[in-house]
Design a protein around this motif. Structure first.
Motif, short mmCIF file in Angstrom:
data_model
loop_
_atom_site.label_atom_id
_atom_site.label_comp_id
_atom_site.label_asym_id
_atom_site.label_seq_id
_atom_site.Cartn_x
_atom_site.Cartn_y
_atom_site.Cartn_z
N VAL A 77 0.85 -1.20 -0.09
CA VAL A 77 -0.18 -0.07 0.05
C VAL A 77 0.93 1.32 0.00
N LEU A 78 0.75 1.96 -1.33
CA LEU A 78 2.05 3.21 -1.27
C LEU A 78 1.30 4.26 -1.55
N TRP A 79 1.71 5.68 -1.26
CA TRP A 79 1.30 7.01 -1.75
C TRP A 79 -0.01 6.94 -1.74
N MET A 80 -0.55 7.16 -0.58
CA MET A 80 -2.17 7.24 -0.06
C MET A 80 -2.01 8.69 0.65
N TRP A 81 -3.10 9.47 0.17
CA TRP A 81 -3.39 10.67 0.90
C TRP A 81 -4.82 10.73 1.36
N PHE A 82 -4.90 11.15 2.72
CA PHE A 82 -6.31 11.30 3.40
C PHE A 82 -6.26 12.52 3.80
N TYR A 83 -7.34 13.30 3.49
CA TYR A 83 -7.64 14.51 3.94
C TYR A 83 -8.97 14.61 4.61
N ASN A 84 -9.31 14.95 5.81
CA ASN A 84 -10.48 15.03 6.68
C ASN A 84 -11.15 13.74 6.64
N VAL A 85 -10.49 12.63 6.89
CA VAL A 85 -11.18 11.31 6.90
C VAL A 85 -11.21 10.99 8.56
N SER A 86 -12.51 10.66 9.04
CA SER A 86 -12.77 10.22 10.35
C SER A 86 -12.94 8.83 10.54
N GLY A 87 -12.48 8.48 11.75
CA GLY A 87 -12.54 6.93 12.12
C GLY A 87 -13.55 7.16 13.45
N ASP A 88 -14.76 6.92 13.34
CA ASP A 88 -15.47 7.28 14.77
C ASP A 88 -16.46 6.29 15.34
N THR A 89 -16.32 6.08 16.62
CA THR A 89 -17.12 5.10 17.26
C THR A 89 -17.05 3.77 16.84
N SER A 90 -16.01 3.31 16.50
CA SER A 90 -15.86 1.75 15.97
C SER A 90 -15.42 0.91 17.10
N GLY A 91 -15.65 -0.35 17.06
CA GLY A 91 -15.38 -1.27 18.22
C GLY A 91 -13.90 -1.37 18.46
#
Length: 176
Positions: A77-91
């Motif tokens: 998994v190479l060269w990834m961009w994440f802007y305003n990504v939320s991981g919320d209320t997961s187990g």
């Protein structure tokens, strides 16, 4: 773009990305993924690929991790961009970088991302496989059961700014 993925079935994922060793070029923008707390689910499951872009994606209530990046032996998994990504209320973790076997993760950039109110850590970098080059700018991790940000492995990890507060809910002050 403009996605609404709701009520992911038990054992499923809202989005799975498997593009081979260097395939990809995927853009995911303006979306909501809500697993509705179904058991054994991921909001986004990235197993292989390169050059993908994620912007304004809200991932909620995954049974396992909101987003997991987990290439296996022989996968990248190479060269990834994440802007305003939320991981919320997961187990589990809100966002989890955790290659399997000798899987390889390189050059991840996270800007203004969110990992909060999760059963595990807000954001976690595992200690398996190869993780080289992860940058967090303005990361916010609030009110998780464990760490806000757990860096267990990897090299060339950078954290610039951000907010970490109210974590270690199960044992106040035990975990940052």
């Amino acid at each position: 773009s403009d996605l609404n993925i709701l009520d992911v079935v038990t054992g499923g994922s809202g989005i799975v990305i498997v593009c081979g060793v260097n395939g990809g070029g995927i853009w995911i923008t303006d979306g909501t993924i809500d697993c509705n707390s179904a058991a054994n689910t991921y909001g986004i499951d990235i197993q292989s690929g390169a050059g993908c872009y994620f912007k304004d994606v809200d991932i909620r209530k995954a049974g396992l991790d909101g987003m997991i990046i987990r290439p296996n032996t022989g996968q990248n998994v190479l060269w990834m961009w994440f802007y305003n990504v939320s991981g919320d209320t997961s187990g589990g973790q809100g966002i989890y970088i955790n290659p399997q076997g000798a899987g390889f993760v390189n050059s991840m950039t996270f800007h203004n991302c969110w990992g909060s109110t999760n059963g595990g850590n807000g954001v976690a970098i595992g200690n398996t496989g190869v993780i080289d080059g992860v940058e967090f700018v303005g990361l916010r991790c609030l009110d998780n059961n464990f760490d806000g940000l757990a860096i267990l492995g990897g090299i060339n990890v950078s954290v610039l700014g951000g907010m970490f507060s109210g974590n270690s809910k199960n044992s106040s002050g035990a975990i940052s």
